[in-house]
Design a protein around this motif. Structure first.
Motif, short mmCIF file in Angstrom:
data_model
loop_
_atom_site.label_atom_id
_atom_site.label_comp_id
_atom_site.label_asym_id
_atom_site.label_seq_id
_atom_site.Cartn_x
_atom_site.Cartn_y
_atom_site.Cartn_z
N ILE A 1 0.83 -1.21 0.00
CA ILE A 1 0.00 0.00 0.00
C ILE A 1 0.87 1.26 0.00
O ILE A 1 0.65 2.18 -0.79
N ASN A 2 1.87 1.29 0.87
CA ASN A 2 2.75 2.45 0.96
C ASN A 2 3.45 2.72 -0.37
O ASN A 2 3.52 3.87 -0.83
N GLU A 3 3.96 1.67 -1.00
CA GLU A 3 4.64 1.84 -2.28
C GLU A 3 3.68 2.36 -3.34
O GLU A 3 4.03 3.23 -4.14
N ALA A 4 2.45 1.85 -3.36
CA ALA A 4 1.46 2.31 -4.34
C ALA A 4 1.14 3.79 -4.13
O ALA A 4 1.06 4.56 -5.10
N VAL A 5 0.96 4.20 -2.88
CA VAL A 5 0.66 5.60 -2.58
C VAL A 5 1.83 6.49 -3.02
O VAL A 5 1.63 7.55 -3.63
N GLU A 6 3.05 6.07 -2.73
CA GLU A 6 4.23 6.85 -3.13
C GLU A 6 4.34 6.96 -4.65
O GLU A 6 4.70 8.03 -5.18
N LEU A 7 4.05 5.87 -5.37
CA LEU A 7 4.06 5.90 -6.83
C LEU A 7 3.01 6.87 -7.36
O LEU A 7 3.26 7.61 -8.31
N ALA A 8 1.83 6.85 -6.75
CA ALA A 8 0.75 7.76 -7.17
C ALA A 8 1.13 9.22 -6.90
O ALA A 8 0.83 10.10 -7.71
N LYS A 9 1.81 9.47 -5.79
CA LYS A 9 2.27 10.83 -5.49
C LYS A 9 3.29 11.27 -6.53
O LYS A 9 3.29 12.42 -6.97
N MET A 10 4.18 10.34 -6.90
CA MET A 10 5.27 10.67 -7.82
C MET A 10 4.78 10.90 -9.25
O MET A 10 5.19 11.85 -9.91
N PHE A 11 3.90 10.02 -9.72
CA PHE A 11 3.53 10.04 -11.13
C PHE A 11 2.09 10.45 -11.41
O PHE A 11 1.76 10.78 -12.55
#
Length: 143
Positions: free
Chosen positions: A104-114
């Motif tokens: 979940i954390n990785e998905a949220v960070e990816l969404a923030k980034m891209f």
């Protein structure tokens, strides 16, 4: 903050999946293009390839995990967020070695980034619901 090789692999996989979604190029051609053209130092190349090859092949299964948790057709979702959600669904369903909170954390960070401005909030909500469905025992134990 040191970025893990697997996190770098996820970032490149989201970019590759975005390209796959919008261009229609084969996942194999995108993998070879990325391996030639992108900076692959400190990237878990095997994990990058696993994501970029398996997610398109398992698209229908992964989309079936996502669809019940969204209020519109999956194809109407921003392609970046759709790619992030597919990576998250894949990891929740097939990579039980990765704790659901990390997924979940990785998905949220990816969404923030891209992704779009508030896309990470949308992704977080969908990922929470998928985790409760796909990792019910793990989620329940954590609560």
């Amino acid at each position: 903050m040191k970025i893990s090789a697997r996190t770098r692999a996820r970032r490149l996989a989201v970019q590759g999946l975005y390209e796959w979604q919008v261009s229609g190029n084969s996942e194999e051609s995108i993998v070879s293009q990325f391996l030639q053209e992108k900076e692959m130092k400190n990237v878990d190349k095997d994990y990058f390839k696993e994501l970029l090859i398996n997610i398109p092949q398992e698209k229908n299964e992964l989309d079936n995990y996502i669809a019940p948790h969204i209020s519109r057709n999956l194809e109407e979702i921003d392609p970046v967020e759709r790619a992030v959600l597919r990576v998250g669904a894949y990891e929740l369903a097939h990579r039980l070695d990765i704790p659901y909170r990390v997924v979940i954390n990785e998905a949220v960070e990816l969404a923030k980034m891209f992704g779009a401005d508030q896309g990470h909030k949308f992704v977080n909500g969908i990922m929470d619901k998928m985790a409760a469905q796909l990792r019910a025992v793990e989620v329940k134990a954590a609560r």
